[in-house]
Design an enzyme around this catalytic site. Structure first.
Site, PDB file in Angstrom:
ATOM      1  N   GLU A 217      -5.468  -0.275 -14.877  1.00 20.68           N
ATOM      2  CA  GLU A 217      -5.231  -0.640 -13.472  1.00 20.68           C
ATOM      3  C   GLU A 217      -5.896   0.384 -12.557  1.00 20.68           C
ATOM      4  O   GLU A 217      -6.052   1.537 -12.929  1.00 20.68           O
ATOM      5  CB  GLU A 217      -3.724  -0.642 -13.189  1.00 20.68           C
ATOM      6  CG  GLU A 217      -3.106  -2.015 -13.159  1.00 20.68           C
ATOM      7  CD  GLU A 217      -3.349  -2.775 -11.849  1.00 20.68           C
ATOM      8  OE1 GLU A 217      -4.361  -2.504 -11.172  1.00 20.68           O
ATOM      9  OE2 GLU A 217      -2.526  -3.638 -11.528  1.00 20.68           O
ATOM     10  N   PHE A 270      -3.039   4.649   2.216  1.00 19.54           N
ATOM     11  CA  PHE A 270      -3.914   3.597   1.713  1.00 19.54           C
ATOM     12  C   PHE A 270      -5.286   4.185   1.401  1.00 19.54           C
ATOM     13  O   PHE A 270      -5.867   4.859   2.232  1.00 19.54           O
ATOM     14  CB  PHE A 270      -4.035   2.452   2.720  1.00 19.54           C
ATOM     15  CG  PHE A 270      -4.535   1.204   2.074  1.00 19.54           C
ATOM     16  CD1 PHE A 270      -3.655   0.345   1.434  1.00 19.54           C
ATOM     17  CD2 PHE A 270      -5.891   0.919   2.064  1.00 19.54           C
ATOM     18  CE1 PHE A 270      -4.118  -0.802   0.802  1.00 19.54           C
ATOM     19  CE2 PHE A 270      -6.358  -0.226   1.428  1.00 19.54           C
ATOM     20  CZ  PHE A 270      -5.472  -1.082   0.800  1.00 19.54           C
TER      21      PHE A 270
HETATM   22  P1  IMP Z   1       1.862  -3.175  -6.616  1.00 22.95           P
HETATM   23  O1  IMP Z   1       2.219  -4.490  -7.197  1.00 22.95           O
HETATM   24  O2  IMP Z   1       2.607  -2.957  -5.308  1.00 22.95           O
HETATM   25  O3  IMP Z   1       2.017  -2.005  -7.525  1.00 22.95           O
HETATM   26  O4  IMP Z   1       0.366  -3.300  -6.131  1.00 22.95           O
HETATM   27  C1  IMP Z   1      -0.708  -2.899  -6.907  1.00 22.95           C
HETATM   28  C2  IMP Z   1      -1.997  -3.444  -6.353  1.00 22.95           C
HETATM   29  O5  IMP Z   1      -2.082  -3.345  -4.924  1.00 22.95           O
HETATM   30  C3  IMP Z   1      -3.136  -2.628  -6.883  1.00 22.95           C
HETATM   31  O6  IMP Z   1      -3.603  -3.154  -8.107  1.00 22.95           O
HETATM   32  C4  IMP Z   1      -4.166  -2.730  -5.783  1.00 22.95           C
HETATM   33  O7  IMP Z   1      -4.955  -3.873  -5.969  1.00 22.95           O
HETATM   34  C5  IMP Z   1      -3.361  -2.884  -4.522  1.00 22.95           C
HETATM   35  N1  IMP Z   1      -3.204  -1.588  -3.826  1.00 22.95           N
HETATM   36  C6  IMP Z   1      -2.080  -0.850  -3.710  1.00 22.95           C
HETATM   37  N2  IMP Z   1      -2.300   0.279  -3.017  1.00 22.95           N
HETATM   38  C7  IMP Z   1      -3.610   0.257  -2.669  1.00 22.95           C
HETATM   39  C8  IMP Z   1      -4.458   1.184  -1.939  1.00 22.95           C
HETATM   40  O8  IMP Z   1      -4.055   2.262  -1.445  1.00 22.95           O
HETATM   41  N3  IMP Z   1      -5.756   0.816  -1.824  1.00 22.95           N
HETATM   42  C9  IMP Z   1      -6.260  -0.341  -2.332  1.00 22.95           C
HETATM   43  N4  IMP Z   1      -5.503  -1.206  -3.030  1.00 22.95           N
HETATM   44  C10 IMP Z   1      -4.189  -0.924  -3.192  1.00 22.95           C
HETATM   45 MG    MG Z   2      -5.016  -4.697  -8.406  1.00 25.65          MG
END
Ligand code: IMP
Ligand code: MG
Length: 297
Positions: A217, A270
């Site tokens: 990931e 971010f």
């Molecule tokens: P989760 O389900 O909230 O853990 O989201 C994970 C996904 O959100 C990651 O695989 C990324 O695609 C996206 N994501 C989360 N934080 C960021 C960031 O800071 N930059 C870019 N994509 C992010």
């Molecule tokens: Mg992703």
């Protein structure tokens, strides 16, 4: 506390939430297949005789995670009081897990799916470089060596989650000195009410039953995507399953999925570059950086 005490108390039979953000949070949990109960239990914090003077009723209980979630979308002035209560609760009920989501956390969670006040904010390029290309290269090489040692004499399958892992996995696989196979998966993300649960939009091409799988990931944030993917891959009966994530935003975790290999832990900001995007842009930057908000945006 009963197992399912969701009481339909609105005219249409749905549950009445105290706040619209709670309804939306419930939808996100539903989307990622996380079971929840709304305000199933109150924790008394202060008594006088047998009269309870103060108590805390967390908004949600996620039974599978044994976790209470309190959404604090209130004004900052009320947050201090809420914090005090949560701390107090931690002292009195040390075995109970509670996670507090502040308004900002919640807005950031929504923004990731394109909703809420922070969604689609204008940005003016990169603010700060967090990791330079050589720093990333060194760390990825270390991870590659570690995986090569851990999987000695085995042939792991690297399963990449599209699209953010693209640079990471391309580099990582070349730092692994074992025969590896690669596979890719993609999932839909939360879009509000028009799609009720997460879907696999790109599935594995080959079977992984009996294989040693490393899920690759880009970043773990709330952990909800990863939790779903790990559940899905487990159902295919691999010989083993571990997670390798380039970045870990620990502070924002809701579902605590074990991540064995982590490139860098990062603060709650971010980030873009080296495969990671903001509205599909910035993936081709060779470094990882934070975005500068447009002051007029
Ligand atoms: P989760 O389900 O909230 O853990 O989201 C994970 C996904 O959100 C990651 O695989 C990324 O695609 C996206 N994501 C989360 N934080 C960021 C960031 O800071 N930059 C870019 N994509 C992010
Ligand atoms: Mg992703």
């Amino acid at each position: 506390m009963t197992d399912d005490n969701r009481l339909p108390d609105e005219a249409d039979g749905s549950l009445a939430f105290a706040h619209p953000s709670e309804r939306e949070f419930a939808q996100i949990l539903d989307f990622y297949g996380l079971k929840w109960e709304y305000e199933p239990r109150s924790f008394p914090l202060k008594w006088e005789g047998d009269r309870v003077l103060e108590m805390l009723t967390p908004d949600f209980y996620l039974a599978d995670l044994d976790l209470y979630v309190e959404l604090t979308t209130l004004k900052q002035s009320l947050v201090t009081e809420k914090n005090r209560k949560i701390r107090h609760m931690g002292e009195m009920y040390p075995d109970v897990n509670v996670k507090l989501l502040y308004r900002r956390d919640y807005h950031r969670l929504l923004a990731k799916y394109g909703f809420g006040p922070l969604a689609q904010a204008e940005v003016r390029g990169i603010d700060r470089v967090l990791f330079t290309a050589p720093q990333i290269e060194r760390r990825v090489a270390q991870l590659g060596r570690q995986i090569s040692r851990d999987y000695k004499k085995r042939e792991p399958v690297l399963v990449g989650v599209l699209r953010g892992m693209l640079c990471f996995m391309a580099d990582l696989m070349r730092d692994i000195s074992l025969p590896v196979e690669v596979e890719f998966m993609a999932t839909s993300s939360y879009r509000g009410e028009d799609q009720s649960s997460v879907r696999i939009t790109k599935d594995l091409d080959a079977g992984i039953t009996g294989r040693d799988v490393v899920l690759v990931e880009d970043i773990v944030d709330s952990g909800m995507t990863l939790n779903y993917l790990v559940g899905y891959l487990r159902s295919k009966d691999p010989a083993s399953l571990e997670v390798c994530a380039l970045l870990d935003k620990r502070a924002r975790r809701i579902v605590d999925v074990p991540v064995k290999y982590v490139g860098f832990e990062i603060p709650d900001e971010f980030v873009v570059g080296y495969g990671l995007d903001y509205l599909e842009k910035y993936r081709n930057l060779p470094f990882i950086g934070t975005l500068k908000p447009d002051p007029n945006g």
